[in-house]
Design an enzyme around this catalytic site. Structure first.
Site, mmCIF file in Angstrom:
data_model
loop_
_atom_site.group_PDB
_atom_site.id
_atom_site.type_symbol
_atom_site.label_atom_id
_atom_site.label_comp_id
_atom_site.label_asym_id
_atom_site.label_seq_id
_atom_site.Cartn_x
_atom_site.Cartn_y
_atom_site.Cartn_z
ATOM 1 C CE LYS A 30 -1.853 2.809 2.813
ATOM 2 N NZ LYS A 30 -1.905 4.037 1.967
ATOM 3 C CD GLU B 94 12.727 3.969 8.743
ATOM 4 O OE1 GLU B 94 12.715 4.865 9.626
ATOM 5 O OE2 GLU B 94 12.622 4.195 7.538
ATOM 6 C CB CYS C 285 12.953 8.767 9.095
ATOM 7 S SG CYS C 285 13.911 7.674 8.028
ATOM 8 C CD GLU D 16 10.083 12.318 12.323
ATOM 9 O OE1 GLU D 16 11.033 11.845 11.682
ATOM 10 O OE2 GLU D 16 9.054 11.662 12.581
#
Length: 496
Positions: free
Chosen positions: A195, A270, A303, A400
Site C-alpha cells: 500500500k 521503521e 526520518c 519530529e
C-alpha cells in the site's frame, strides 16, 4: 526557469486514471471511487487514482495467498526468483528518466535528485537482494539429549518465508521505500500486498507495471493505493496476512502494532527520528556543508534528518552562520525545474504541520536566524530554517517536524553531548564531525541510535542495515539483517 519536458510515457501515465494491481490484473476499486493526487508545486491535481478500501485489500490478500499457498511462486527455485528480482532492477534503470519524473511530479523533490539518487538506489536494492535469494540457509546442529542417553539424532534448521506480507510505505521516498520493502520480501520467497502512501502512489503503480513486465507470477506482488484509515488499517489487521512491515510516523506505528495483535502477525517498523548532529571544535570546515545537508536533504522530509544540531561552543557562531548562509542560498522551485535545489513539501497537510511548528518555536522563545515561514503563495513551499536559543522542553526540539527546520545549541564536553544526544524518545540516526577518530568512535558507542555517521551524513547502501532504537522502530531494513524480518526458522530433528 528551465522546466524539464515530461517524458511521453509520463504524460500518458498521469493523463489517464490509474488503477490498482491485484492478482496480476489492473482493476478499478470495488467501490468505483478514485482520489486525486496533487502536484505539490502548484496544489493542482496531477492524476486520479483508484481508491482501495477493505474489500480491495481482501481481494489482494486472496490473490497473494493463492500465489503463496498454491501458486507457482513457492515452487520456483531460488535462482528463478533471483533472476526475476534482478530483472526488476534492470527495468528500473531502463526507465530511470520517467520514474524520476513521476517521483518529482508526485512528491515534489527535484527531478535531478530523484534521477541521481532515488532511482539508482532503488535499482541497486533489487540487484543486491536478487543475490540473497540463493543464499537463504539453515544449519546443522549436533544435539545431546539428556533424556535419551545413547540415542543418535540428526538436527537441522530451515529458514522459510513468512508467507503473505502487507507492506505500507511512506511518501518521502516513494520508489526507494517500495524497493526497500519489496526486494527482501521477494528474495525470501514471500508474496506481498503493497500500500503506497495516498500522497504519492504513482511510482509504486509504475513499478507494478515493471514487475509484471519482468514476468512475476500473478498475485506475487499486489499494489493497492488508498487511505491509511481504510486500506492501510484493513491490511494491518487482516487475518490472512502473516506479517506487516511499515515505514512512517511513530504515532501510526503504534496503531499498526495494535491492529496486528488480532492474529499476532509479525511486525517490523521503521519510524520517526529526531537525530543529533554533533560538530566538535576540531571539525573540518566541511562540517558546515555536512550539517546543512543533514537537515535540508529531501526538504528535511527524512526520518534521519539531522534536525538537532549541536556545535562546540568555540565554533557555534561560525557553524550557525555557515549553515544559515547555505539555507539562504538554496533555490526553491518546482521539482521539474532543472535549477531547483529544494522543492515543495509533499502536501498542504505537511505545510500546515511544519509552519505550525515554526509558530510554536517562536512562541516558546526560539530565535529564527534564517527562514521561518512559508515561501510564496502557490504550492507547499517552506523556507529552509535555522532556530537557535532553544530549550530541550520545546516542541521544536522534542518532536519530529519533518521539514527543513534545524534547532541548534552549543555544548562544551563529550559527556555532556552524549547525554544531550540521547535525550529523546527516538534513536534512528546521528552524525559526528571531528578529526579525532578515537573521540568519534567513543561517542558513537555512547549514542543510542541505529545509524551513526562520522564526518559524513545520509550515506546509504543496500548492504548496510538501517533501523532504529527506542521509538524509532523494530527490526532492520537492508543488508542481511533484513532477511530476519521476512523469514521463520524451523528446527527439524530425526532419530537415526
Amino acid at each position: 526557469m528551465s522546466i524539464t519536458t515530461a517524458h511521453e510515457r509520463v504524460s500518458d501515465f498521469v493523463g489517464s486514471p490509474r488503477r490498482m494491481f491485484v492478482g496480476g490484473q489492473w482493476s478499478d476499486a470495488a467501490s468505483g471511487k478514485t482520489f486525486a493526487t496533487p502536484d505539490p508545486a502548484t496544489g493542482e491535481t496531477l492524476a486520479h487514482v483508484a481508491e482501495g478500501d477493505a474489500e480491495d485489500i481482501d481481494r489482494a490478500v486472496r490473490a497473494a495467498r493463492a500465489a503463496f499457498d498454491d501458486g507457482p511462486w513457492s515452487r520456483m527455485t531460488a535462482s528463478e526468483r533471483g533472476r526475476l528480482i534482478w530483472k526488476v532492477g534492470d527495468l528500473i534503470l531502463e526507465h530511470a528518466d520517467e520514474l524520476a519524473q513521476l517521483e518529482s511530479m508526485d512528491n515534489g523533490k527535484p527531478y535531478t535528485i530523484a534521477r541521481a539518487a532515488d532511482v539508482p538506489l532503488a535499482a541497486d536494492l533489487f540487484h543486491y537482494m536478487a543475490g540473497w535469494a540463493t543464499k537463504i540457509e539453515g544449519n546443522t546442529i549436533n544435539i545431546s539429549v539428556p533424556t535419551a542417553p545413547g540415542a543418535n539424532f540428526h538436527s537441522y534448521t530451515l529458514r522459510e518465508p513468512v508467507g503473505v506480507v502487507g507492506q505500507i510505505i511512506p511518501w518521502n521516498f516513494p520508489l526507494l521505500m517500495a524497493a526497500w520493502k519489496l526486494g527482501p520480501a521477494l528474495a525470501t520467497g514471500n508474496c506481498v500486498i503493497l500500500k503506497p502512501a495516498e500522497q504519492t502512489p504513482l511510482s509504486a503503480l509504475r513499478l507494478a507495471e515493471l514487475i509484471a513486465e519482468a514476468g512475476f507470477p500473478e498475485g506475487v506482488v499486489n499494489v493497492v493505493p488508498g487511505y491509511g484509515e481504510t486500506a492501510g488499517a484493513r491490511l494491518a489487521a487482516h487475518p490472512g496476512v502473516d506479517k506487516v512491515a511499515f515505514t512512517g510516523s511513530t504515532e501510526v506505528g503504534r496503531l499498526i502494532v495494535q491492529a496486528a495483535a488480532g492474529n499476532l502477525k509479525k511486525v517490523s517498523l521503521e519510524l520517526g527520528g529526531k537525530s543529533p548532529n554533533i560538530v566538535f571544535d576540531d571539525a573540518d570546515p566541511s562540517a558546515v556543508a555536512g550539517a546543512a545537508n543533514a537537515i535540508f536533504f529531501n526538504h528535511g522530509q527524512c526520518c534521519v534528518a539531522g534536525s538537532r544540531l549541536f556545535v562546540h561552543q568555540s565554533r557555534f557562531d561560525e557553524v550557525i552562520e555557515g549553515v544559515s548562509d547555505i539555507a539562504k542560498s538554496i533555490r526553491l522551485g518546482p521539482g521539474m525545474d532543472s535549477e531547483t535545489q529544494m522543492g515543495p513539501l509533499v502536501s498542504e497537510e505537511q505545510l500546515t504541520r511544519v509552519t505550525g511548528y515554526l509558530d510554536s518555536g517562536r512562541a516558546e522563545g526560539a530565535t529564527t536566524v534564517v527562514g521561518g515561514g512559508r515561501y510564496g503563495d502557490r504550492g507547499y513551499f517552506v523556507e529552509p530554517t535555522v532556530l537557535t536559543d532553544t530549550r530541550n522542553d520545546m516542541k521544536v526540539v522534542r518532536e519530529e517536524i519533518f521539514g527543513p527546520v534545524v534547532v541548534a545549541a552549543p555544548f562544551s564536553d563529550l559527556d555532556e553531548i552524549a547525554a544531550q544526544a540521547n535525550d529523546t524518545e527516538y534513536g534512528l540516526g546521528a552524525g559526528i564531525w571531528t578529526k579525532d577518530i578515537s573521540k568519534a568512535h567513543a561517542l558513537a558507542k555512547k549514542i543510542r541510535a541505529g545509524t551513526v555517521w562520522i564526518n559524513c551524513y545520509n550515506v546509504f547502501d543496500a548492504a548496510l542495515p538501517f533501523g532504529g532504537y527506542k521509538q524509532s522502530g523494530w527490526g532492520r531494513e537492508m543488508g542481511h539483517e533484513v532477511l530476519n524480518n521476512y523469514t521463520e526458522v524451523k528446527a527439524v530433528t530425526a532419530q537415526l
